[in-house]
Structure formats: structure tokens, C-alpha cells
Write a protein that holds these residues in place. Structure first.
Motif, PDB file in Angstrom:
ATOM      1  N   LYS A  88      -0.982   3.345  -3.703  1.00 29.35           N
ATOM      2  CA  LYS A  88      -1.784   4.065  -2.646  1.00 29.35           C
ATOM      3  C   LYS A  88      -3.416   3.623  -3.029  1.00 29.35           C
ATOM      4  N   ALA A 147       0.805  -1.241   0.041  1.00 29.17           N
ATOM      5  CA  ALA A 147      -0.102   0.039   0.148  1.00 29.17           C
ATOM      6  C   ALA A 147       0.698   1.344   0.134  1.00 29.17           C
ATOM      7  N   CYS A 178      -6.543  -2.440  -3.310  1.00 25.30           N
ATOM      8  CA  CYS A 178      -7.616  -2.854  -2.501  1.00 25.30           C
ATOM      9  C   CYS A 178      -7.164  -4.340  -2.005  1.00 25.30           C
TER      10      CYS A 178
END
Ligand code: DIR
Ligand code: MN
Ligand code: MN
Ligand code: MN
Length: 289
Positions: free
Chosen positions: A105, A101, A108
Motif C-alpha cells: 500500500k 499497490a 512509490c
């Protein structure tokens, strides 16, 4: 207190010997086996205060693994490589998801598990960090996270996840409407435009203990093997898969036949996730209790 189970650290080596790397190569990938993560032993004398004021087990060691693993995953993700991380227990996902992440960014997360793994050091009843990783990863309103396969949830975990509004698809939901419908709902929720990188965190205890008996906290009434395979297949078909964790295979649990069965089914989930054709073609398996 339940006795901690030894052996889950041997999962990756067993899967390598079972042929996981060559199985992935056969699909046409160039594979680098990075080996086991090297973690320097932590001198817990330096952390006396931390270890003495919490009932969380191995917190210093797990923190060290998370830091190192997140750096590794971030590095490979920047190089546009697909990472497959083998556990070990589910505490490793603090590192993999954080690392992924930090680079992607808009990623999911599909958390496939019998458990929610969202206890905090204050709500945990076991002290096990593999029951807490999501509580350390979730920020704000997590519309980019969905659970699949739930059937053993602590009251505090239910409260936390409901408050945060995390999409949670239980085995009961799958038994009602089928895994086909549930996968559609889950992906629509976390990846509505189909443009987000997907991180799959696959706890093998999501499957029924008949399929993956060699795991530390088996819970009856899990996903059928076909349901597990279908999840892998649908994620593969999105073309968005960006990182995978496969955790909680413990080859020290069970007899030889059970260990081989668990390894074989775990390997199927991985190779199908990576694009191997399955026998299911396009029809989802029907709901079964
Ligand atoms: C329990 C069990 N909720 C805990 N969780 C497990 O220890 O916090 N997660 N087994 O994998
Ligand atoms: Mn888990
Ligand atoms: Mn679990
Ligand atoms: Mn079922």
C-alpha cells in the motif's frame, strides 16, 4: 490517425532470446520465467456498447490484460518476489502497478518516460491506451509518483499533472542540474524515509533514440545511456526496488543493428537496476544537452 505499429508484443521474446534471463541469473537471482501472459481472446460482440461509444483502441482487450496481470503481480508480490514485467506497450502498467499497490500500500512509483501517459479517454488525441495508464492509477494527491525524462507532453496532460501536483522532472531539468541532483530530488520526494517499496516503470523511449531506436514513439533529445544507467544504479542502491516494468521495445522497427543496440541497452538498464555494477562507480554523469 497514425497507423498502429505492429510488433511491440514481440519485445519480451526478443529479450529472452537475447539472454535476459541468464543475464539476471548471473547476478545471483533465482529466476522464474513465467512466460507470456495467457489472455483468452475477448469476444467483443459481448462489449458492443463499450467499443462503439469510445475511441479508445483495444479497450476490452487491455482491460482483460490489466485484470489478469494485476492478479499475477499481486500474487508474486505477496510471496515477496521481485517482479520484472516486459512489455508490450505501456498499457500493461495499469495491471502491474495496480497489482503491486494492492499488496504494498505504501509503494512509490518512478515513471521514466518521454511522455506523461496520463491522458484520459476524454483527453486522448490518439486513442492509444499506452498514453493513458497513469490516469487510471492515480488517486488523491499522488506525492508517491515522479516522472523522469519528459519531453513530449500534451496540453491536457500538463494541466492534469499540475492540478494533481505530480513531481515532474523533464529532460530540460536534467540538462540544467544533472541527473545526480534530479535523482536525489525525485527519491526525496517519493521515498523520503527510504522505507517505501519502489516500482520502476521504465519506458525505453525515455532514452534518446540513438540509444533505443526501436520504439513506437521516439522523441529526440532524450536521456543519454549513462543517464539511464545512472537512474538504474541509484534505484538499485536504495535496496527498495520491488517491481519493474520495461516497455515499448519493438523489434519490428529498425534494421538489425538498431534492434540489437536497443535490446543490448534495454538489457543493461534492467541488469543494473537489479544490482549489476556499472562503469559509473559513484559519480553521476554531468549534464549534457
Ligand atoms: C500521446 C503520446 N501523448 C498519446 N504518448 C505516448 O498518445 O496520448 N505514450 N506515446 O507512450
Ligand atoms: Mn510510456
Ligand atoms: Mn513514452
Ligand atoms: Mn541531456
Amino acid at each position: 490517425m497514425v497507423r498502429p505499429r505492429k510488433g511491440v508484443e514481440e519485445g519480451p521474446e526478443y529479450l529472452r532470446k537475447y539472454g535476459l534471463v541468464s543475464g539476471i541469473k548471473e547476478l545471483g537471482y533465482k529466476v522464474t520465467d513465467c512466460g507470456d501472459l495467457k489472455v483468452h481472446p475477448v469476444n467483443s460482440e459481448n462489449y458492443k456498447y463499450i467499443t462503439s461509444c469510445t475511441s479508445v483502441k483495444n479497450s476490452v482487450e487491455c482491460g482483460s490484460v490489466a485484470e489478469k496481470l494485476s492478479q499475477e503481480i499481486a500474487k508474486y508480490t505477496k510471496e515477496r518476489k521481485l517482479t520484472v514485467t516486459l512489455g508490450g506497450d505501456h498499457s500493461i502498467s495499469v495491471g502491474t502497478v495496480f497489482g503491486h499497490a494492492s499488496v504494498r500500500k505504501n509503494m512509490c512509483l518512478l515513471w521514466i518516460d518521454a511522455h506523461m501517459d496520463i491522458n484520459t479517454p476524454l483527453t486522448t488525441r490518439t486513442g492509444n491506451l499506452h498514453g493513458m495508464p497513469l490516469s487510471m492509477l492515480i488517486k488523491g494527491v499522488p506525492e508517491n509518483v515522479a516522472y523522469i525524462g519528459l519531453r513530449d507532453v500534451d496540453p491536457a496532460e500538463r494541466e492534469i499533472s499540475e492540478k494533481l501536483g505530480i513531481a515532474a522532472y523533464s529532460i530540460d531539468d536534467i540538462d540544467k542540474v544533472g541527473i545526480g541532483e534530479i535523482m536525489q530530488r525525485a527519491l526525496e520526494r517519493i521515498n523520503p524515509e527510504g522505507d517505501r517499496p519502489i516500482h520502476v516503470s521504465y519506458d525505453i523511449d525515455s532514452l534518446d533514440p540513438k540509444e533505443t531506436p526501436c520504439t513506437g514513439t521516439p522523441v529526440k533529445g532524450g536521456l543519454t545511456l549513462d543517464e539511464g544507467i545512472y537512474i538504474s544504479q541509484i534505484v538499485a542502491q536504495t535496496g527498495c526496488l520491488s517491481a519493474v516494468d520495461v516497455v515499448e521495445f519493438n523489434p519490428a522497427i529498425g534494421n538489425d543493428e538498431q534492434v540489437i543496440r536497443t535490446a543490448s541497452n534495454t538489457m543493461k538498464l534492467i541488469t543494473i537496476l537489479l544490482g549489476q555494477e556499472s562503469h559509473l562507480k559513484h559519480a553521476p554523469p554531468p549534464p549534457v544537452d
